[in-house]
Motif scaffolding. Structure first.
Motif, PDB file in Angstrom:
ATOM      1  N   GLY A 211       0.808  -1.216   0.000  1.00 39.49           N
ATOM      2  CA  GLY A 211       0.000   0.000   0.000  1.00 39.49           C
ATOM      3  C   GLY A 211       0.840   1.264   0.000  1.00 39.49           C
ATOM      4  O   GLY A 211       0.340   2.355  -0.281  1.00 39.49           O
ATOM      5  N   LEU A 212       2.119   1.139   0.353  1.00 40.54           N
ATOM      6  CA  LEU A 212       2.978   2.328   0.421  1.00 40.54           C
ATOM      7  C   LEU A 212       3.616   2.652  -0.934  1.00 40.54           C
ATOM      8  O   LEU A 212       4.116   3.742  -1.148  1.00 40.54           O
ATOM      9  N   PHE A 213       3.630   1.672  -1.830  1.00 43.95           N
ATOM     10  CA  PHE A 213       4.290   1.895  -3.117  1.00 43.95           C
ATOM     11  C   PHE A 213       3.362   2.545  -4.131  1.00 43.95           C
ATOM     12  O   PHE A 213       2.143   2.383  -4.068  1.00 43.95           O
ATOM     13  N   ARG A 214       3.997   3.217  -5.061  1.00 42.78           N
ATOM     14  CA  ARG A 214       3.231   3.808  -6.163  1.00 42.78           C
ATOM     15  C   ARG A 214       2.545   2.692  -6.944  1.00 42.78           C
ATOM     16  O   ARG A 214       3.180   1.690  -7.265  1.00 42.78           O
ATOM     17  N   LEU A 253       7.429   5.549  -4.158  1.00 47.51           N
ATOM     18  CA  LEU A 253       6.376   5.544  -3.137  1.00 47.51           C
ATOM     19  C   LEU A 253       5.098   6.187  -3.662  1.00 47.51           C
ATOM     20  O   LEU A 253       5.146   7.080  -4.495  1.00 47.51           O
ATOM     21  N   ALA A 254       3.993   5.729  -3.104  1.00 49.17           N
ATOM     22  CA  ALA A 254       2.713   6.345  -3.434  1.00 49.17           C
ATOM     23  C   ALA A 254       2.726   7.778  -2.912  1.00 49.17           C
ATOM     24  O   ALA A 254       3.313   8.057  -1.864  1.00 49.17           O
ATOM     25  N   HIS A 255       2.104   8.674  -3.647  1.00 44.27           N
ATOM     26  CA  HIS A 255       1.988  10.046  -3.149  1.00 44.27           C
ATOM     27  C   HIS A 255       0.673  10.171  -2.412  1.00 44.27           C
ATOM     28  O   HIS A 255      -0.393  10.181  -3.011  1.00 44.27           O
ATOM     29  N   ARG A 256       0.764  10.200  -1.094  1.00 43.57           N
ATOM     30  CA  ARG A 256      -0.482  10.274  -0.330  1.00 43.57           C
ATOM     31  C   ARG A 256      -0.347  11.346   0.742  1.00 43.57           C
ATOM     32  O   ARG A 256       0.135  11.088   1.832  1.00 43.57           O
TER      33      ARG A 256
END
Ligand code: ATP
Ligand code: MG
Length: 279
Positions: A211-214, A253-256
């Protein structure tokens, strides 16, 4: 963020506090595993539930500040709301003048004197916590407790042996290996006799880490970073950043923004904010 089991325990602790029960919640784990993050989640939930939230953090460099951890947690609150109206024995009131800078006199007590008389300080601080939690549920959230100064560490042992029966949740995050031995023994006893609940923060599962990765990041890259990090979120985030820097590729990483905001949220309520003593 994952962590369903841990967040469930955190929510349960807040619920139990709202129902008027006291408790002790221990968040233990290796460096970078997510203790502070979870403690913040607890603080956020407690505040939303209208619990008086007192947050203190010990640091490696302030272990010579007698009662420093408790001053960090309590002094801003005392400064903000004052002390009048708190049902405290006169003797406790006098002791607190020596411990909490905002308690009144403004006179400094010499640290060596404070050290000698600290058992009276323990009693007085406990009386203060009782008085506060008689009025409304209180969360005392202490981070990096393994670095507590000796007087605060003794205070914690004292609180474990003489728990406040009113609605007080004492939550502490710490690196197990670094807790000083007498307090570590006291914590183990409290867990054994059921008066404290201990959460050992485990590495993130591969699914949680995902869930943390792009989205769209190659599964091979995800797996490599996850395995190298051993599921430790701190290492995982560092490895992911290093990997996007070195490859010059798009972020790993996901941009959140909301996740970032939660990670950096100031656990001390704004209205208590004040300049640090160094200023
Ligand atoms: N479940 C999670 N999801 C996403 N990020 C996380 C999670 N847990 C922790 N992190 C991030 O990982 C980093 C390390 O977490 P944290 O600071 O909570 O570790 P810690 O256990 O308190 O470490 P230390 O012992 O050094 O104080 C932080 O940037 C935090 O925001
Ligand atoms: Mg931490």
């Amino acid at each position: 963020m994952g962590r369903e089991r841990e967040l469930g325990a955190v929510e349960q602790a807040v619920q139990s506090l709202r129902e008027g029960r006291s408790g002790v919640l221990l968040l233990a784990g290796e460096p970078g595993i997510g203790k502070t993050r979870l403690l913040r989640e607890l603080v956020v939930r407690a505040r939303a539930a209208d619990v008086l939230t007192l947050y203190g953090r010990a640091t490696e460099y302030e272990r010579d500040r007698t009662f420093g951890l408790f001053v960090d947690a309590l002094d801003d609150h005392v400064a903000a709301v004052g002390t009048s109206g708190l049902p405290l024995p006169r003797e406790a009131d006098r002791e607190l003048t020596r411990i909490l800078p905002s308690w009144g006199s403004g006179e400094e007590t010499h640290p060596s004197r404070l050290r000698e008389e600290r058992h009276r300080g323990h009693w007085a601080l406990r009386a203060l916590l009782r008085a506060l939690s008689e009025a409304r549920p209180v969360l005392l959230a202490l981070d990096d407790m393994h670095w507590a100064d000796p007087a605060s560490a003794e205070m914690l042992s004292y609180l474990l042996r003489h728990p406040v029966r009113e609605q007080l949740l004492l939550a502490m995050a710490f690196r197990q290996e670094e807790v000083p031995p007498p307090l570590a023994t006291e914590l183990a006893t409290a867990v054994r006799d059921g008066s404290a609940r201990r959460l050992d923060i485990a590495p993130l599962s591969e699914q949680e880490a995902d869930g943390l990765f792009r989205p769209g990041l190659h599964p091979g890259a995800r797996r490599r970073i996850y395995q190298d990090s051993g599921g430790n979120p701190f290492y995982l985030l560092e490895l992911a950043r290093a990997s996007s820097e070195s490859s010059g590729a798009a972020a790993v990483l996901a941009h959140r923004p909301e996740v970032e905001a939660a990670a950096h949220a100031d656990p001390v309520p704004r209205r208590y904010a004040r300049p640090s003593p160094a200023n």
